[in-house]
Motif scaffolding. Structure first.
Motif, PDB file in Angstrom:
ATOM      1  N   TYR A   1       0.344   2.504  11.869  1.00 23.67           N
ATOM      2  CA  TYR A   1       0.132   1.377  12.586  1.00 23.67           C
ATOM      3  C   TYR A   1       0.222  -0.072  11.873  1.00 23.67           C
ATOM      4  CZ  TYR A   1      -4.137   3.262  10.351  1.00 23.67           C
ATOM      5  OH  TYR A   1      -4.903   3.755   9.587  1.00 23.67           O
ATOM      6  N   CYS A   2       0.188   0.386  10.586  1.00 20.72           N
ATOM      7  CA  CYS A   2      -0.212  -0.730   9.407  1.00 20.72           C
ATOM      8  C   CYS A   2       0.725  -1.576   8.801  1.00 20.72           C
ATOM      9  CB  CYS A   2      -1.078  -0.099   8.279  1.00 20.72           C
ATOM     10  SG  CYS A   2      -1.849  -1.353   7.219  1.00 20.72           S
TER      11      CYS A   2
ATOM     12  N   GLN B   1       0.531  -3.339   6.267  1.00 18.56           N
ATOM     13  CA  GLN B   1       0.333  -3.341   4.716  1.00 18.56           C
ATOM     14  C   GLN B   1       1.020  -2.223   4.229  1.00 18.56           C
ATOM     15  OE1 GLN B   1      -2.976  -5.568   3.463  1.00 18.56           O
ATOM     16  NE2 GLN B   1      -4.148  -5.097   5.300  1.00 18.56           N
ATOM     17  N   SER B   2       1.575  -1.235   4.689  1.00 18.33           N
ATOM     18  CA  SER B   2       2.169  -0.261   3.974  1.00 18.33           C
ATOM     19  C   SER B   2       3.590  -0.528   3.322  1.00 18.33           C
ATOM     20  CB  SER B   2       2.373   1.085   4.960  1.00 18.33           C
ATOM     21  OG  SER B   2       3.323   1.981   4.446  1.00 18.33           O
TER      22      SER B   2
ATOM     23  N   CYS C   1       1.052  -1.231   0.216  1.00 20.51           N
ATOM     24  CA  CYS C   1      -0.030  -0.124   0.015  1.00 20.51           C
ATOM     25  C   CYS C   1       0.963   1.271   0.031  1.00 20.51           C
ATOM     26  CB  CYS C   1      -0.930  -0.031   1.168  1.00 20.51           C
ATOM     27  SG  CYS C   1      -2.097   1.364   1.258  1.00 20.51           S
TER      28      CYS C   1
ATOM     29  N   ARG D   1      -2.647  11.156   3.489  1.00 18.10           N
ATOM     30  CA  ARG D   1      -4.041  11.614   3.363  1.00 18.10           C
ATOM     31  C   ARG D   1      -4.496  12.351   4.561  1.00 18.10           C
ATOM     32  NH1 ARG D   1      -7.881   6.229   3.149  1.00 18.10           N
ATOM     33  NH2 ARG D   1      -6.179   5.048   4.186  1.00 18.10           N
TER      34      ARG D   1
ATOM     35  N   GLU E   1       0.435   4.161   1.277  1.00 14.68           N
ATOM     36  CA  GLU E   1       0.156   4.895   2.340  1.00 14.68           C
ATOM     37  C   GLU E   1       1.105   4.627   3.499  1.00 14.68           C
ATOM     38  OE1 GLU E   1      -2.981   7.415   1.975  1.00 14.68           O
ATOM     39  OE2 GLU E   1      -1.688   7.079   0.274  1.00 14.68           O
TER      40      GLU E   1
ATOM     41  N   CYS F   1       0.409   4.818   6.928  1.00 12.57           N
ATOM     42  CA  CYS F   1      -0.499   4.720   8.235  1.00 12.57           C
ATOM     43  C   CYS F   1       0.585   3.952   9.374  1.00 12.57           C
ATOM     44  CB  CYS F   1      -1.611   3.935   8.112  1.00 12.57           C
ATOM     45  SG  CYS F   1      -2.582   4.745   6.756  1.00 12.57           S
TER      46      CYS F   1
ATOM     47  N   ALA G   1      -5.962  -3.199   0.609  1.00 16.47           N
ATOM     48  CA  ALA G   1      -4.791  -2.388   1.014  1.00 16.47           C
ATOM     49  C   ALA G   1      -4.535  -1.435  -0.112  1.00 16.47           C
ATOM     50  CB  ALA G   1      -3.385  -3.001   1.398  1.00 16.47           C
ATOM     51  N   TRP G   2      -5.359  -0.301  -0.293  1.00 13.40           N
ATOM     52  CA  TRP G   2      -5.390   0.585  -1.293  1.00 13.40           C
ATOM     53  C   TRP G   2      -5.642   1.888  -0.629  1.00 13.40           C
ATOM     54  CZ3 TRP G   2      -9.875  -2.444  -3.826  1.00 13.40           C
ATOM     55  CH2 TRP G   2      -9.131  -3.514  -4.733  1.00 13.40           C
TER      56      TRP G   2
HETATM   57 FE1  SF4 Z   1      -3.120   2.808   5.626  1.00 13.41          FE
HETATM   58 FE2  SF4 Z   1      -5.154   1.097   4.607  1.00 13.41          FE
HETATM   59 FE3  SF4 Z   1      -2.812   1.256   3.433  1.00 13.41          FE
HETATM   60 FE4  SF4 Z   1      -2.843  -0.076   5.808  1.00 13.41          FE
HETATM   61  S1  SF4 Z   1      -3.873  -0.529   3.896  1.00 13.41           S
HETATM   62  S2  SF4 Z   1      -1.255   1.649   4.951  1.00 13.41           S
HETATM   63  S3  SF4 Z   1      -4.372   1.292   6.745  1.00 13.41           S
HETATM   64  S4  SF4 Z   1      -4.341   2.943   3.647  1.00 13.41           S
END
Ligand code: SF4
Ligand code: SAM
Ligand code: DTB
Length: 330
Positions: free
Chosen positions: A70-71, A73-74, A64, A179, A66, A68, A112-113
């Motif tokens: 905590y994530c 998946q980034s 992803c 974002r 982004e 974030c 994860a977008w």
């Molecule tokens: Fe952020 Fe969602 Fe991407 Fe995780 S999957 S980094 S929460 S936008």
């Protein structure tokens, strides 16, 4: 002599004008008073021994754009995760069939977008139609949406869209830079205007203050309509993410957050969401007493562990709770 700092009405009209002072006063109540108020109000609107069950599936994992904090998946963080492209529709339907057999009433598909492409939406709409045909409620969480994409999801029969505010507007920039808070509010408005039910909550345990937690709940409850589902996630600390190593939240503060959400949004499904794998049965029981009446069921959330279904079944048995429907009390 009054023991309650705030007078409590048993059946307050749904409020959308919460002040920070009023919310902080709820957080500051003696624990027993807070839980009593939350449980009393809960019983006004719901069967207190029934719990709504959602099952989660990651339909597109990792990579992803982004950031974030905590994530896992980034693509910007170093979490140990194998990325996976958007799943084929038939594999998603098979997973939904299994979730239904386990007792889920809602199937939530997460991707994860930052925001989906139009051609992705076509496939997601096919997933929604297939899952709905099984008699399950559908929910997707795909990031930011355009008007056209929102309408396509609505036309495909989508029941819920999950899009979290995550934290207060003040603390948000500590967690995400790619974002804005306003972007999130815009997506929520789009979803609401299209007539899709809103699932919106946040994460606690990210190092935020009590005021941040109060402001998050204030933001949710002061939306023009309360979200039908309010997921309260406890941060799952994943190695390689910036928030790994954050000081753990006092578990009783987590329970208080659930109770305050229940009081402020009395007709919404408050979901005890991520973080259950690290909670004892007794802690979860306190969350139900505080008014949580929904959870994610199944051995996995999106990429991290959730309690095994056998453990959850045993917990429901121990507490005399039933897995139930998804009635929104509004
Ligand atoms: Fe952020 Fe969602 Fe991407 Fe995780 S999957 S980094 S929460 S936008
Ligand atoms: N990419 C989309 C988005 O961000 O809107 C959808 C998927 S995203 C993983 C959905 C939500 O999962 C996030 O908004 C966040 O609230 C929650 N989440 C992600 N990682 C988490 C973690 N480690 N602990 C708790 N909640 C988490
Ligand atoms: C929500 O509020 N929590 C869920 C769901 N909505 C999409 C996601 C939790 C993710 C926890 C971390 C993971 O498993 O990747």
């Amino acid at each position: 002599m009054s023991v309650n700092p705030q007078p409590f009405q048993l059946n307050p009209a749904l409020r959308h004008d919460w002040s920070l002072n009023a919310v902080e006063a709820l957080f500051d109540l003696p624990f027993n008073d807070l839980l009593f108020q939350a449980q009393t109000l809960h019983r006004d609107h719901f069967d207190a021994n029934e719990i709504q069950i959602s099952s989660l599936l990651s339909i597109k994992t990792g990579s992803c754009s982004e950031d974030c904090g905590y994530c896992p998946q980034s693509a910007r963080h170093a979490a140990d995760l194998v990325p996976e492209a958007l799943m084929p529709v038939d594999a998603v339907i098979k997973a939904a069939e299994r979730a239904k057999a386990e007792g889920a009433s809602r199937f939530c598909m997460g991707a994860a977008w930052r925001s989906p492409k139009d051609k992705d939406i076509e496939r997601v709409v096919d997933m929604v139609k297939g899952v709905k045909a099984l008699g399950l409620e559908t929910c997707v969480t795909l990031g930011m949406l355009t008007d056209k994409q929102t309408q396509a999801l609505k036309d495909g029969g989508l029941d819920y869209y999950n899009h979290n505010l995550d934290t207060s507007e003040d603390y948000y920039s500590e967690i995400i830079s790619t974002r804005s808070y306003q972007d999130r509010l815009d997506t929520l408005e789009r979803v609401r205007d299209a007539g899709i039910n809103v699932c919106c909550g946040g994460i606690v345990g990210m190092g935020e203050s009590q005021t941040d937690r109060a402001k998050l709940l204030m933001q949710l409850a002061n939306l023009p309509k309360h979200p039908e589902s309010v997921p309260i996630n406890l941060l799952v600390q994943v190695e390689g993410t910036p928030l790994h190593g954050t000081e753990a939240l006092d578990p009783l503060v987590f329970v208080r957050t659930i109770a305050v959400a229940r009081i402020m949004m009395p007709r919404s499904r408050v979901r005890l969401s991520a973080g259950r794998a690290s909670m004892s049965d007794e802690m979860q029981a306190l969350c139900f007493l505080a008014g949580a009446n929904s959870l994610f069921y199944g051995d996995k959330l999106l990429t991290t562990d959730n309690p095994m279904t056998q453990r959850d079944k045993r917990l429901f048995d121990r507490l005399g709770m039933r897995m139930g429907g998804s009635r929104y009390a509004g």
